[in-house]
Design a protein around this motif. Sequence first.
Motif, mmCIF file in Angstrom:
data_model
loop_
_atom_site.group_PDB
_atom_site.id
_atom_site.type_symbol
_atom_site.label_atom_id
_atom_site.label_comp_id
_atom_site.label_asym_id
_atom_site.label_seq_id
_atom_site.Cartn_x
_atom_site.Cartn_y
_atom_site.Cartn_z
ATOM 1 N N GLY A 29 0.798 -1.222 0.000
ATOM 2 C CA GLY A 29 0.000 0.000 0.000
ATOM 3 C C GLY A 29 0.825 1.263 0.000
ATOM 4 N N SER A 30 0.117 2.390 -0.102
ATOM 5 C CA SER A 30 0.752 3.703 -0.049
ATOM 6 C C SER A 30 -0.174 4.656 0.711
ATOM 7 N N TRP A 31 0.408 5.777 1.176
ATOM 8 C CA TRP A 31 -0.345 6.722 1.997
ATOM 9 C C TRP A 31 -1.335 7.499 1.137
ATOM 10 N N THR A 32 -2.547 7.656 1.658
ATOM 11 C CA THR A 32 -3.651 8.235 0.890
ATOM 12 C C THR A 32 -3.798 9.739 1.038
ATOM 13 N N GLY A 33 -3.171 10.344 1.998
ATOM 14 C CA GLY A 33 -3.310 11.786 2.227
ATOM 15 C C GLY A 33 -3.893 12.076 3.597
ATOM 16 N N ILE A 34 -3.509 13.198 4.155
ATOM 17 C CA ILE A 34 -3.900 13.592 5.509
ATOM 18 C C ILE A 34 -5.318 14.163 5.514
ATOM 19 N N GLN A 35 -6.083 13.774 6.543
ATOM 20 C CA GLN A 35 -7.414 14.334 6.760
ATOM 21 C C GLN A 35 -7.446 14.942 8.172
ATOM 22 N N TRP A 36 -7.712 16.254 8.248
ATOM 23 C CA TRP A 36 -7.687 17.005 9.502
ATOM 24 C C TRP A 36 -9.089 17.227 10.041
ATOM 25 N N CYS A 37 -9.227 17.189 11.361
ATOM 26 C CA CYS A 37 -10.432 17.693 12.013
ATOM 27 C C CYS A 37 -10.421 19.204 11.811
ATOM 28 N N PRO A 38 -11.555 19.812 11.408
ATOM 29 C CA PRO A 38 -11.586 21.265 11.204
ATOM 30 C C PRO A 38 -11.182 22.033 12.457
#
Length: 182
Positions: free
Chosen positions: A90-99
């Motif tokens: 696999g590979s990293w999908t991207g960061i998701q931040w809490c607003p």
Amino acid sequence: MIRVLVILSLLQVTLTCEETIYVDNGAKWGDWGDTEMCPVGTSARAFELSVEPSQGHGDDTALNGIRLLCAEPGSEDIKARITSTMAKWGSWTGIQWCPSGDLISFSLRVEPPIEGDDTGANNIMFQCSDMKILKGYGSSWGDFGAWSEICYTGICGIQTNVERPQGKGDDTALNDVKFCCC
């Protein structure tokens, strides 16, 4: 000397996992890895996933790792990136931040055992303390289960259950996860 011992004692207490949240739909293959914790004074404010895309006629593993990004309250200045055990695909999908706020609860998407190519955990959703729901960029096999309990003080640690490579057998990779409350 006593002051140093007191400070070290307080740090050790802060860095242990006193309360854990979990779900009951995780797959049962694999072994639990070590727990990794955010640094003192930080909590998980974002996440990213390591995902292997569909292999067509090959062996699918789907979700391979979860990484939490630790920051101080109200900040997006990353102080640490923590993971527990991960699989190699696999590979990293991207960061998701809490607003605003912290990750406080989660739901895990898991494919139940099937005849043939099992994948175990496929995706995750987190609830933020501002009530925003973040759905990971994982695979779509299986179903999301019930939500975990809530870490009212935020999530600050992770422990994963990952199956070791099976050689010519069927690999599942990440199968279950637990999170520590701050």
